[in-house]
Design a protein around this motif. Structure first.
Motif, PDB file in Angstrom:
ATOM      1  N   ALA A   6       0.813  -1.227   0.000  1.00  0.00           N
ATOM      2  CA  ALA A   6       0.000   0.000   0.000  1.00  0.00           C
ATOM      3  C   ALA A   6       0.843   1.273   0.000  1.00  0.00           C
ATOM      4  O   ALA A   6       0.492   2.251  -0.678  1.00  0.00           O
ATOM      5  N   CYS A   7       1.960   1.289   0.708  1.00  0.00           N
ATOM      6  CA  CYS A   7       2.698   2.557   0.788  1.00  0.00           C
ATOM      7  C   CYS A   7       3.478   2.842  -0.483  1.00  0.00           C
ATOM      8  O   CYS A   7       3.808   4.005  -0.756  1.00  0.00           O
ATOM      9  N   LEU A   8       3.748   1.816  -1.286  1.00  0.00           N
ATOM     10  CA  LEU A   8       4.334   2.073  -2.615  1.00  0.00           C
ATOM     11  C   LEU A   8       3.281   2.721  -3.509  1.00  0.00           C
ATOM     12  O   LEU A   8       3.565   3.652  -4.267  1.00  0.00           O
ATOM     13  N   ILE A   9       2.058   2.224  -3.405  1.00  0.00           N
ATOM     14  CA  ILE A   9       0.951   2.789  -4.182  1.00  0.00           C
ATOM     15  C   ILE A   9       0.705   4.241  -3.748  1.00  0.00           C
ATOM     16  O   ILE A   9       0.537   5.136  -4.585  1.00  0.00           O
ATOM     17  N   ASP A  10       0.707   4.469  -2.439  1.00  0.00           N
ATOM     18  CA  ASP A  10       0.458   5.824  -1.936  1.00  0.00           C
ATOM     19  C   ASP A  10       1.549   6.792  -2.402  1.00  0.00           C
ATOM     20  O   ASP A  10       1.256   7.916  -2.809  1.00  0.00           O
ATOM     21  N   GLY A  11       2.794   6.350  -2.329  1.00  0.00           N
ATOM     22  CA  GLY A  11       3.909   7.190  -2.798  1.00  0.00           C
ATOM     23  C   GLY A  11       3.790   7.458  -4.293  1.00  0.00           C
ATOM     24  O   GLY A  11       4.036   8.574  -4.762  1.00  0.00           O
ATOM     25  N   ALA A  12       3.386   6.428  -5.038  1.00  0.00           N
ATOM     26  CA  ALA A  12       3.223   6.573  -6.491  1.00  0.00           C
ATOM     27  C   ALA A  12       2.127   7.597  -6.795  1.00  0.00           C
ATOM     28  O   ALA A  12       2.297   8.480  -7.646  1.00  0.00           O
ATOM     29  N   LYS A  13       1.019   7.504  -6.061  1.00  0.00           N
ATOM     30  CA  LYS A  13      -0.085   8.450  -6.283  1.00  0.00           C
ATOM     31  C   LYS A  13       0.359   9.872  -5.964  1.00  0.00           C
ATOM     32  O   LYS A  13       0.031  10.808  -6.692  1.00  0.00           O
ATOM     33  N   LEU A  14       1.076  10.023  -4.879  1.00  0.00           N
ATOM     34  CA  LEU A  14       1.517  11.350  -4.459  1.00  0.00           C
ATOM     35  C   LEU A  14       2.443  11.991  -5.498  1.00  0.00           C
ATOM     36  O   LEU A  14       2.486  13.213  -5.632  1.00  0.00           O
ATOM     37  N   SER A  15       3.162  11.161  -6.238  1.00  0.00           N
ATOM     38  CA  SER A  15       4.134  11.702  -7.204  1.00  0.00           C
ATOM     39  C   SER A  15       3.460  12.434  -8.365  1.00  0.00           C
ATOM     40  O   SER A  15       4.061  13.286  -8.997  1.00  0.00           O
ATOM     41  N   GLY A  16       2.217  12.082  -8.677  1.00  0.00           N
ATOM     42  CA  GLY A  16       1.533  12.687  -9.817  1.00  0.00           C
ATOM     43  C   GLY A  16       1.888  12.032 -11.147  1.00  0.00           C
ATOM     44  O   GLY A  16       1.352  12.389 -12.197  1.00  0.00           O
ATOM     45  N   ALA A  17       2.782  11.039 -11.135  1.00  0.00           N
ATOM     46  CA  ALA A  17       3.137  10.333 -12.370  1.00  0.00           C
ATOM     47  C   ALA A  17       1.981   9.426 -12.789  1.00  0.00           C
ATOM     48  O   ALA A  17       1.134   9.057 -11.971  1.00  0.00           O
ATOM     49  N   LYS A  18       1.955   9.045 -14.064  1.00  0.00           N
ATOM     50  CA  LYS A  18       0.970   8.081 -14.557  1.00  0.00           C
ATOM     51  C   LYS A  18       1.301   6.700 -13.975  1.00  0.00           C
ATOM     52  O   LYS A  18       2.462   6.283 -13.993  1.00  0.00           O
ATOM     53  N   ILE A  19       0.290   6.015 -13.445  1.00  0.00           N
ATOM     54  CA  ILE A  19       0.538   4.701 -12.826  1.00  0.00           C
ATOM     55  C   ILE A  19      -0.100   3.595 -13.662  1.00  0.00           C
ATOM     56  O   ILE A  19      -1.305   3.618 -13.900  1.00  0.00           O
ATOM     57  N   LEU A  20       0.699   2.643 -14.108  1.00  0.00           N
ATOM     58  CA  LEU A  20       0.164   1.457 -14.785  1.00  0.00           C
ATOM     59  C   LEU A  20       0.607   0.238 -13.986  1.00  0.00           C
ATOM     60  O   LEU A  20       1.735   0.174 -13.501  1.00  0.00           O
ATOM     61  N   ARG A  21      -0.328  -0.725 -13.810  1.00  0.00           N
ATOM     62  CA  ARG A  21      -0.008  -1.879 -12.969  1.00  0.00           C
ATOM     63  C   ARG A  21       0.123  -3.132 -13.812  1.00  0.00           C
ATOM     64  O   ARG A  21      -0.620  -3.321 -14.762  1.00  0.00           O
ATOM     65  N   PHE A  22       1.100  -3.979 -13.472  1.00  0.00           N
ATOM     66  CA  PHE A  22       1.253  -5.239 -14.212  1.00  0.00           C
ATOM     67  C   PHE A  22       0.873  -6.430 -13.338  1.00  0.00           C
ATOM     68  O   PHE A  22       0.977  -6.372 -12.110  1.00  0.00           O
ATOM     69  N   ALA A  23       0.400  -7.502 -14.013  1.00  0.00           N
ATOM     70  CA  ALA A  23      -0.031  -8.711 -13.299  1.00  0.00           C
ATOM     71  C   ALA A  23       1.113  -9.189 -12.414  1.00  0.00           C
ATOM     72  O   ALA A  23       2.286  -9.118 -12.792  1.00  0.00           O
TER      73      ALA A  23
END
Ligand SMILES: *Cc1c(COP(=O)(O)O)cnc(C)c1O
Length: 378
Positions: free
Chosen positions: A135-152
């Motif tokens: 979860a905290c990697l996701i939260d940090g990613a969201k905070l960055s404002g970068a585009k987030i794409l997730r892989f299986a």
């Protein structure tokens, strides 16, 4: 009732209805294994204190000595007056363990990810992240404002498809994965992800919260190809508190200047840093100890005839929230503490029991646990 009180009431009722309400329980940890809750004394298979270091005499003594010398709190951010000399020593220990130029310590693993990811990528950049990342990697990613794409999950092929299709539309690209997945216990293919990053002008960041101290002689995950950014925590096998990043000296220097969760948060209490130094000394010098949690997890799997453990974490997926809660309750009746893990910590329909193994568990204890699982849950 005020609108705020109404919000609280409906939220709680909703969570209760879904069997997702969480409740704090007072837990007194005696050592790495036994926990007292109310009148009950339980053997825990739920602590992340894999090496039992949180109660190790050397860590306690180092912490007490540091409190006597420096006091209880740090007084300010590291950039103001909080940068106790112990920090440099701990950062050196970490860089040595991970064979990187340098390291930097944060307030916690969570704060590390909240600071580091936005310091590296921002709007106009791309993050490609494993679907089961913490979860905290996701939260940090969201905070960055970068585009987030997730892989299986752990699927290098899928990650490769995404990077080939989308990399060109963004300035910078960061691939992020857990080194050891905290709720599944499996290990990421970091060598392959590193090669993929390198071939596509991207960087690999790994979260080794559950690897340091317990895999590859204590070094953690990714023993071969070094991810560009290796973060982790001092709160699990290291038995203390705090987060870290190990990387090149230039990158660490940049992070020191750019991570808001470092700059705008108070430094760790000196005692915590002193205890962590003592822990890393033990990890660096006692290879046999670092092997034990995984050996115990493998022994448990062999008794139950389930897939061999890759880390000290073994998860038993049961499906519904109710099943997981009932299973946890059944084990508690037998004297074992094994937490039920439910959404949103894990995906819907995969509620589970999560077992963590410590070097302090004895074969006899693990045998008893396995026997009771066979009798009551299988
Ligand atoms: C526990 C954990 C963290 C957070 O670390 P803390 O120091 O507890 O804040 C980060 N990532 C993963 C994978 C974790 O399991």
């Amino acid at each position: 009732m005020s609108s705020l009180e109404k919000l609280a009431k409906t939220t709680i009722t909703d969570l209760k209805g879904k069997k997702l309400l969480r409740q704090l329980q007072q837990s007194v940890r005696e050592d790495g294994v036994y926990i007292t809750r109310g009148k009950k004394r339980l053997m825990s298979f739920s602590c992340n204190d894999y090496l039992g270091l949180s109660n190790h005499p050397k860590l306690k003594k180092a912490g007490i000595d540091a409190i006597k010398k420096y006091g209880a709190g740090a007084g300010a951010s590291r950039f103001v007056t909080g940068n106790n000399p112990l920090y440099a020593e701990l950062e050196k220990c970490l860089a040595k363990l991970k064979s990187t130029d340098d390291a930097i310590i944060f307030g916690s693993g969570y704060l590390t990810n909240m600071g580091v990811i936005p310091a590296i990528v921002t709007k106009g950049d791309l993050i490609i992240i494993d679907k089961l990342a913490h979860a905290c990697l996701i939260d940090g990613a969201k905070l960055s404002g970068a585009k987030i794409l997730r892989f299986a999950h752990n699927d290098v092929e899928k990650c490769s498809e995404i990077i080939k299709k989308h990399r060109k539309n963004y300035k910078k690209c960061l691939i992020i994965t857990d080194g050891v997945f905290s709720m599944d216990g499996d290990i990421a293919p970091t060598d392959e992800l590193y090669d993929l990053a390198k071939a596509n002008d991207a960087w690999l960041m790994t979260d080794d919260a559950h690897g340091i101290g317990v895999l590859n002689g204590g070094i953690g995950s990714s023993p071969n190809k070094k991810p560009h950014i290796q973060m982790g925590t001092l709160s699990k096998a290291v038995g203390c508190y705090g987060g870290y990043v190990c990387a090149s000296s230039k990158l660490i220097q940049m992070l020191r200047n750019k991570c808001r969760s470092l700059i705008y948060s108070t430094a760790l209490p000196p005692s915590v840093i002193a205890s962590a130094i003592a822990a890393l000394e033990i990890i660096a010098n006692d290879k046999a100890l670092t092997k034990k949690p995984l050996e115990n997890a493998k022994y448990f799997c062999s008794l139950l005839g389930i897939k061999e453990a890759e880390s000290p974490i073994v998860s038993m997926i049961l499906g519904s929230e109710e099943k997981a809660l009932n299973a946890s309750k059944a084990l508690e009746e037998e004297g074992f503490l094994v937490s039920a893990i439910r959404p949103p910590t894990v995906p819907k329909g995969t509620s589970r029991l999560r077992f963590t193994f410590s070097c302090l568990h004895k074969r006899k204890d693990i045998g008893m646990l396995a026997q009771i699982i066979k009798q009551r849950l299988l």
